[in-house]
Write a protein that holds these residues in place. Structure first.
Motif, PDB file in Angstrom:
ATOM      1  N   ARG A   1     -21.390 -79.678  18.887  1.00 59.25           N
ATOM      2  CA  ARG A   1     -20.622 -78.625  18.214  1.00 59.25           C
ATOM      3  C   ARG A   1     -20.002 -77.664  19.234  1.00 59.25           C
TER       4      ARG A   1
ATOM      5  N   GLU B   1     -16.965 -79.375  20.471  1.00 60.22           N
ATOM      6  CA  GLU B   1     -15.949 -79.437  19.414  1.00 60.22           C
ATOM      7  C   GLU B   1     -15.227 -78.099  19.276  1.00 60.22           C
ATOM      8  N   VAL B   2     -15.978 -77.001  19.242  1.00 58.92           N
ATOM      9  CA  VAL B   2     -15.381 -75.671  19.075  1.00 58.92           C
ATOM     10  C   VAL B   2     -14.502 -75.328  20.282  1.00 58.92           C
TER      11      VAL B   2
ATOM     12  N   ASN C   1     -11.334 -77.486  20.187  1.00 58.82           N
ATOM     13  CA  ASN C   1     -10.433 -77.007  19.124  1.00 58.82           C
ATOM     14  C   ASN C   1      -9.669 -75.769  19.571  1.00 58.82           C
ATOM     15  N   ALA C   2     -10.356 -74.829  20.209  1.00 50.80           N
ATOM     16  CA  ALA C   2      -9.701 -73.607  20.675  1.00 50.80           C
ATOM     17  C   ALA C   2      -8.630 -73.945  21.707  1.00 50.80           C
TER      18      ALA C   2
ATOM     19  N   MET D   1      -6.979 -76.810  22.118  1.00 51.10           N
ATOM     20  CA  MET D   1      -5.850 -77.517  21.501  1.00 51.10           C
ATOM     21  C   MET D   1      -4.978 -76.566  20.692  1.00 51.10           C
ATOM     22  N   ARG D   2      -5.595 -75.644  19.941  1.00 46.80           N
ATOM     23  CA  ARG D   2      -4.813 -74.671  19.166  1.00 46.80           C
ATOM     24  C   ARG D   2      -3.995 -73.777  20.090  1.00 46.80           C
TER      25      ARG D   2
ATOM     26  N   GLU E   1      -9.926 -71.760  26.311  1.00 47.75           N
ATOM     27  CA  GLU E   1     -11.189 -72.500  26.275  1.00 47.75           C
ATOM     28  C   GLU E   1     -12.282 -71.714  26.991  1.00 47.75           C
TER      29      GLU E   1
ATOM     30  N   TRP F   1     -13.362 -68.880  24.820  1.00 49.69           N
ATOM     31  CA  TRP F   1     -14.179 -69.376  23.702  1.00 49.69           C
ATOM     32  C   TRP F   1     -15.570 -69.776  24.159  1.00 49.69           C
TER      33      TRP F   1
END
Length: 110
Positions: A55, A58-59, A62-63, A65-66, A78, A81
């Protein structure tokens, strides 16, 4: 107050906008912390550890990529985050205790 940086007439307007955005970011972090507190309750009931490495990755991804999709520096976001994630895990560990995998015990992946 201006809501678009391009509509700011001067530095005072721009600083007011930045201050307002900072207040929104803090409010979002408060909401995120409340989610972490709820995660503690759910993880405790399920017997899950604070750190779930899949996880975490993943988080962070995701940060990144966004951010990149929005034209921001993905590595910077990243990294930011990952700091938020580590703070969140430390918050959870105050209740759940450290993961046994970190103290030589059995690893958990959920």
């Amino acid at each position: 107050m201006a809501t678009d940086p391009k509509s700011c007439a001067d530095m005072a307007d721009l600083r007011a906008l930045i201050d307002a955005l900072d207040a929104e970011l803090v409010a979002l972090l408060v909401r995120r912390a409340a989610c972490i507190d709820r995660a503690v309750e759910l993880k405790q009931a399920a017997g899950w550890p604070a750190r779930i490495e899949t996880r975490v990755e993943e988080v962070a991804l995701n940060a990144r990529m966004r951010a990149e999709a929005a034209g921001l520096d993905g590595a910077f976001v990243e990294g930011l985050w990952r700091q938020i994630i580590e703070w969140s895990i430390a918050r959870e560990e105050r209740v759940l205790g450290p993961d046994r995998a970190e103290t030589g015990g059995e690893a958990h992946e959920r």
